[in-house]
Design a protein around this motif. Structure first.
Motif, short mmCIF file in Angstrom:
data_model
loop_
_atom_site.label_atom_id
_atom_site.label_comp_id
_atom_site.label_asym_id
_atom_site.label_seq_id
_atom_site.Cartn_x
_atom_site.Cartn_y
_atom_site.Cartn_z
N TYR A 733 0.87 -1.18 0.00
CA TYR A 733 0.00 0.00 0.00
C TYR A 733 0.90 1.22 0.00
O TYR A 733 1.85 1.29 0.78
CB TYR A 733 -0.86 0.03 1.27
CG TYR A 733 -1.85 -1.09 1.36
CD1 TYR A 733 -3.15 -0.92 0.92
CD2 TYR A 733 -1.47 -2.32 1.87
CE1 TYR A 733 -4.07 -1.96 1.00
CE2 TYR A 733 -2.36 -3.37 1.95
CZ TYR A 733 -3.67 -3.18 1.52
OH TYR A 733 -4.57 -4.20 1.59
N LEU A 741 -4.70 6.44 -0.52
CA LEU A 741 -3.87 5.24 -0.41
C LEU A 741 -4.12 4.30 -1.58
O LEU A 741 -5.26 4.06 -1.96
CB LEU A 741 -4.20 4.53 0.91
CG LEU A 741 -3.26 3.41 1.33
CD1 LEU A 741 -1.89 3.96 1.69
CD2 LEU A 741 -3.86 2.64 2.50
N ARG A 742 -3.06 3.80 -2.13
CA ARG A 742 -3.18 2.94 -3.31
C ARG A 742 -2.83 1.50 -2.92
O ARG A 742 -1.85 1.26 -2.21
CB ARG A 742 -2.20 3.42 -4.37
CG ARG A 742 -2.25 2.64 -5.67
CD ARG A 742 -1.04 3.00 -6.50
NE ARG A 742 -1.10 4.36 -6.99
CZ ARG A 742 -1.33 4.67 -8.27
NH1 ARG A 742 -1.49 3.73 -9.16
NH2 ARG A 742 -1.35 5.92 -8.64
N HIS A 743 -3.65 0.60 -3.38
CA HIS A 743 -3.41 -0.81 -3.10
C HIS A 743 -2.82 -1.47 -4.35
O HIS A 743 -3.35 -1.35 -5.43
CB HIS A 743 -4.75 -1.48 -2.72
CG HIS A 743 -4.60 -2.95 -2.45
ND1 HIS A 743 -5.53 -3.87 -2.81
CD2 HIS A 743 -3.60 -3.64 -1.85
CE1 HIS A 743 -5.12 -5.08 -2.46
NE2 HIS A 743 -3.96 -4.96 -1.87
N SER A 778 -3.43 -2.74 -9.82
CA SER A 778 -3.62 -1.69 -8.82
C SER A 778 -5.07 -1.26 -8.85
O SER A 778 -5.74 -1.38 -9.87
CB SER A 778 -2.70 -0.50 -9.17
OG SER A 778 -3.13 0.64 -8.50
#
Lengths: 886, 249
Positions: A733, A741-743, A778
């Motif tokens: 993350y 927030l990027r997963h 993503s």
């Protein structure tokens, strides 16, 4: 009288001739039984039958008390000796005659036998001998005259291994130093002697394990260092020797090498100067590593500038391996001086000056709606690395138990790179220059308190400045990008450490005061660039000064295979920044605890290890970019945003298994997890299609990686198939700028199949194929799937040790769905070498040829784009050489 | 204290069980040899007591153990620092012998009959460590040996598997200079625990060990070649063993 004697002699001879056959066949047998005084059988007693003048006729050793003596050619009185340690011997007189067959019984009586204890002190000479931690090799037993320098000899010694980069390993561990006649002439720059000292000057090589360079700590501190000591043939007072090698060939290529060595009792000197235009030995300087406490200058890899234009290229393999189009001069002047019985000094100076050139041509073809046009592009690259390194080192035994060591190092390096692109449509020029200055001084005092404890006090000061400028512009200056970076350091460190040895366990406690001032500035101005080289208009300024003062205590304890470290620091930071995007704060004070413990378990085939660490730390720019100030202008400032005190937890578990003998398999499984309790920002988007996920990256706030690899070996067709497979799964993350927030999820699998011959011929063949498939997903972007295939072929023909032909061919194909692109390359590298040796003279001929080509195809939004690139190197070189020494 | 008592009991059991004769020397004898095996030099210890003997060599302290294959670094460490070491335990002459030896992959216990080497006793004499030594020559498992034994110590034993001459072997060398045992020390007394590890193992036969040994060499050579770069080649013929005939042509 004489006649009478002659007649007698005649009859004697006749008698022997007549009766000889009968004597040969005359047999006798003596059997027997030996007991002690209590009637118990004695096994292992020696029974020897001797004639009257003490010659042995026959013997036996009793088994369960029984013996049997036989003879065929004796007739007369004999002595039978029956002996056993701890008993009185028996000597029995026997009359032996033809066909004697008797059985005897002997009873041995106890005796107070006195054994003489002895010690043989004669020294024995061996090719390899081991005494304690020292393994000695008598070099003459391993060489065949084809070895050029020490490195070539080390390759032939059992237990040693030399890597392609010249790193020397002994029993699988990297060595730390190479000494000459016990003298530490080079410090840790051991490639200077290994790559330059002539093989013929060496008599013995010693590998010393568990080496402590501070003898005052012997018996207190454990060491896992291994060093090598060279012993020379000529041990006279000055012992100078000079070696020269001159090579010259086609197209004014040259390769010159000269070295001088002197190993007197007072002064030891080694001087080497090399110059060549064929791309060899182009290694001395490193990139832009910011030095840490007390480092010594290393002769390491060449300056390698990361190209922002193309990061993935098989051609980089050419550049690193054999730069056929460069010239380099390097030299090293090393002295070790014995000042008096208590002190010695080391004075060193090394330099490198080089020029590397690359040239490639590309034809790009575009097809859009039946219309097509071509761009012929010519790219040139010139690199000029330059470096000076100097050192003054003094070792002074102040007292019997006390020693001072002082180490001063200066390091000046610079490098420039000019890269240009000229085409029938556009022109770009890229300029990069670096200037680095470093100076450090380290003072250390060691005092041995008792046989099991010691105190060490250190004071260090480091000053460094690193400046860099980068400019990219097109021919009419309408588009440009400039970047100016600078980092300056002032670093003071004062520490004290108490060491105590508790048998096999170690205990230490230390205190440290650190003050570090650092200036950092970066200015980026990005004009309007329309090529893929840029991503838009941007101006970025960062400038900061930070000062850190820390007081730290450390407790270290090793017991069995557990290791505990606890470190508690009080840190005070002052930070001033002109940057408006970082929420940096001034005057930060915090406690910095670091805790780690680990356990390792080994058995003959499996290993597992477990490591946990916790650290509370302040993360700043220096942590994110610790080693390289060439910042990628596309990510600097855009990626780095959150800077704060964070708590970091790291957990690592590894399980590995190998059984290469019975099941011919190796396997390993690893789990890695790290997390930070606050965001620290990310520097770039992770690209699994380009990067191999075999390493652990921590770009995000939470990172989890599971890796599995299995290798299998199959013996077939008089060779070996190696099947390797790797799988890696990665989740993290992260933040990009101030976005949510990027997963991210990424996975990569890699398979390779290689066949290597085991033929008993001068020809060796290796053929293989690598296949890799990657996926990146993503929640913010579309999935990227990519795959690559990488066949290779290598043929080596070496009929004698003096003659070599090799052909090395590699190719590469890459496919990706993100841009529908196919990238393929091929590289063929061939080499022919012949050497003729006579006494101290050596003649050689060496020819090499290198070919490479790259094809690229891409489909973007309805138009097709293809290109063919050929890298022009000085593909053919022929050199004639002579080597001689005094 | 407990260990000492236990060791003494075990030792006494062995002594009482030895079957033939009384103790010849209540403290036993320790003989130390300098050993050269190809390009390795080490020390071997021969412990003699009653009719039994133990010869051990290549034994390391437990804190020196290292044997690992590191896949990422491509490193392979052979477990040369073995804490048990190699040994040869002999019972009474003509009876059984146990040895511990390794293929390239692992150790095995080998059980065989003490070899009967056909020695040719010579008249040559010399003095070794103050003892009068006599020469004998003989061949054993692919090597021709010249040994020097002393009848002054009437024990038919010697370093490693050598023995069978009428006296203790003080020196033994093969005729190609690859194997050498040379007397370094003779001492009274032996450590009591030395005999406890022998004779209780279930061993494989010599022929079976030979098969496994050759198999491991073959596998190892293939494996190493597969990992090495271009010019490297593992020379299977370079594998050294004292028992030369162990290696099949």
């Amino acid at each position: 009288m004489k006649l009478k004697r002659s007649i007698l002699f005649f009859f004697q001879v006749m008698a022997i001739l007549v009766f000889f056959p009968l004597m040969v066949h005359a047999q006798f047998t003596i059997k027997g039984y030996v007991t002690d005084s209590e009637g118990d059988e004695l096994g292992g007693a020696t029974v020897v039958l001797k004639d009257s003048i003490n010659n042995i006729i026959d013997y036996d050793i009793t088994t369960s008390g029984n013996f049997k003596i036989q003879g065929t050619d004796y007739d007369g009185t004999s002595l039978l000796n029956v002996r056993f340690l701890g008993y009185q011997p028996i000597v029995d007189t026997l009359k032996i005659h033809e066909n004697l067959a008797i059985t005897k019984k002997y009873v041995l009586q106890d005796s107070s036998y006195s054994l003489n204890e002895v010690k043989v002190t004669e020294e024995i000479s061996w090719e390899v001998s081991q005494k304690g931690d020292t393994t000695s090799y008598n070099v003459s037993g391993f060489i065949d005259g084809t070895e050029h320098v020490v490195e070539d000899v080390l390759k032939k010694l059992p237990g040693f291994q030399v890597t392609d980069k010249g790193n020397v390993l002994f029993k699988g561990e990297n060595i730390k130093k190479i000494l000459i006649e016990g003298g530490d002439l080079f410090g840790e720059s051991y490639k200077i002697p290994s790559k330059n000292i002539k093989a013929g000057t060496i008599e013995n090589i010693e590998a010393i394990e568990n080496y402590l360079d501070n003898e005052k700590l012997k018996g207190i501190k454990d060491s896992d260092l291994t060093i090598v000591n060279l012993q020379l043939k000529d041990k006279s007072l000055f012992n100078p020797s000079l070696n020269n090698s001159l090579k010259y060939g086609y197209s004014d290529y040259y390769d010159i090498e000269s070295d001088f060595i002197m190993t007197g009792r007072i002064l030891k000197n080694f001087t080497v100067v090399n110059g060549n235009s064929i791309g060899e030995k182009g290694v001395i300087t490193s990139g832009h590593n910011i030095p840490t406490e007390g480092i010594l200058p290393q002769k390491v890899d060449a300056i390698i500038f990361e190209s922002p234009i193309r990061k993935t290229s098989i051609f980089s393999d050419i550049e690193k391996r054999r730069m056929n189009d460069n010239s380099v001069w390097s030299g090293s002047f090393n002295n070790l001086i014995k000042l008096d019985d208590k002190s010695k000094a080391r004075v060193k100076y090394s330099f490198l000056s080089g020029k590397n050139k690359f040239h490639e041509n590309t034809q790009k073809n575009y097809l859009l709606n039946q219309n097509s046009f071509s761009v012929n592009e010519e790219r040139k690259l010139i690199q000029k690395p330059f470096k000076h390194v100097g050192q003054l080192y003094i070792d002074y035994n102040v007292f019997k138990n006390g020693k001072i060591r002082m180490n001063n190092i200066f390091n000046i390096s610079s490098g420039s790179r000019i890269r240009s692109i000229n085409s029938n449509i556009y022109t770009y020029t890229e300029d990069l220059s670096n200037n680095n200055l470093e100076y450090s001084t380290n003072l250390e005092y060691t005092h041995r308190l008792t046989s099991k404890s010691a105190l060490i006090a250190r004071a260090s000061y480091l000053f460094s400045s690193h400046d860099q400028s980068f400019e990219l512009r097109n021919s009419d200056l309408s588009n440009s990008l400039t970047q100016e970076n600078g980092i300056g350091h002032d670093y003071i460190n004062i520490s004290g450490k108490y060491l105590l040895s508790l048998g096999s366990d170690e205990f230490s406690i230390s205190g440290k005061y650190t003050n570090r001032k650092r200036d950092f500035s970066s200015t980026i101005t990005e004009g309007k660039l329309t090529d893929t080289l840029s991503v838009g208009n941007y101006i970025n300024n960062i400038s900061s000064v930070d000062e850190t003062t820390a007081i730290k205590g450390e407790y270290e304890y090793n017991i069995n295979s557990w290791k505990f470290d606890f470190n508690l620091g009080y840190v005070s930071k002052r930070f001033n920044s002109l940057d408006d995007r970082n929420d940096l704060r001034n005057n930060i004070q915090y406690l910095e605890p670091i805790l780690s413990f680990r356990k390792r378990f080994l058995d003959s085939q499996a290993e597992w290890a477990f490591n946990y660490s916790y650290k509370k730390d302040f993360i700043d720019i220096g942590e994110v970019y610790p080693n390289n100030i060439l910042l990628d202008y596309r990510t600097l400032g855009k990626g780095l945003n959150k800077v704060s005190i964070v708590s970091k937890h790291t957990l690592l578990g590894i399980l590995s298994y190998s059984d290469i003998f019975d099941k011919l398999i190796t396997a390993s499984l690893s789990l890695f997890h790290s997390s930070h309790d606050k965001a620290i920002g990310s520097i770039s988007i992770y690209e699994p299609a380009i990067n191999n996920i075999s390493k652990v990256y921590t770009p995000g706030n939470k990172n989890t990686n599971i890796g599995l690899s299995i290798d299998k070996y199959v013996d077939v067709l008089r060779g070996t198939f190696v099947i390797t497979s790797n799988f890696s799964w990665f989740e993290y993350y992260n933040y990009i700028n101030d976005l949510a927030l990027r997963h991210n999820l990424a996975s990569s699998s890699k398979y390779s199949l290689t066949y290597r011959t085991d033929w008993d011929t001068p020809v060796d063949l290796e053929v293989g194929i690598n296949y890799r498939i990657s996926k990146y997903a993503s929640d913010k972007t579309s999935d990227i799937n990519s795959s690559s295939i990488f066949p290779l072929l290598e043929i080596v023909y070496k009929p004698t040790s003096k003659f070599l032909i090799s052909i090395d061919s590699k190719s590469y194909q890459y496919f990706s769905n993100s841009s529908n692109k196919i990238d393929s390359m091929i590289l063929i590298d061939s080499l022919l070498e012949y050497k003729y040796l006579k006494n101290k003279l050596s003649f050689s001929v060496k020819g090499s040829n290198l070919l490479g080509q790259n094809k690229f195809k891409q489909q973007i939004n309805g138009y097709y784009y293809t290109s063919v690139t050929s890298r022009k190197v000085r593909s053919t070189s022929i050199l004639f050489g002579v080597e001689f020494s005094f | 204290m407990c260990i000492w008592i236990l060791s003494s009991i075990i030792l006494n059991v062995l002594i009482l069980d030895s079957g033939s004769g009384q103790p010849i020397d209540s403290r036993g004898i320790t003989v130390e040899y300098d050993i050269k095996l190809s390009d390795v030099q080490t020390t071997g210890m021969l412990f003699l007591k009653n009719n039994r003997s133990v010869f051990e060599w290549l034994k390391f302290d437990s804190n020196e153990v290292s044997s690992k294959f590191n896949k990422k670094k491509g490193k392979f460490k052979i477990n040369s620092r073995d804490t048990t070491g190699k040994f040869v335990c002999k019972k009474e002459h003509g009876k059984e012998m146990f040895s511990r030896n390794r293929t390239l992959s692992k150790y095995y216990y080998i059980k065989e009959k003490i070899p009967s080497i056909p020695w040719d006793l010579k008249q040559d004499e010399k003095v070794i460590g103050g003892y009068e030594a006599h020469k004998a020559v003989g061949a054993f498992r692919g090597r021709s040996y010249t040994v020097w034994y002393t009848p002054e110590i009437p024990i038919s034993n010697g370093p490693w598997k050598l023995g069978g001459v009428p006296g203790l072997i003080l020196e033994a060398k093969d005729n190609v200079g690859e194997v050498s045992f040379q007397l370094k020390k003779i001492k009274k007394n032996i450590p009591s625990v030395k005999f406890t590890k022998c004779f209780a193992k279930k061993g494989i036969s010599w022929e079976e060990f030979r098969e496994r040994f050759n198999d491991s060499i073959d596998r190892f050579a293939r494996y190493m070649e597969s990992r090495m770069s271009g010019e490297a080649k593992v020379n299977i013929n370079g594998i050294f063993n004292i028992e030369k005939s162990i290696i099949k042509e």
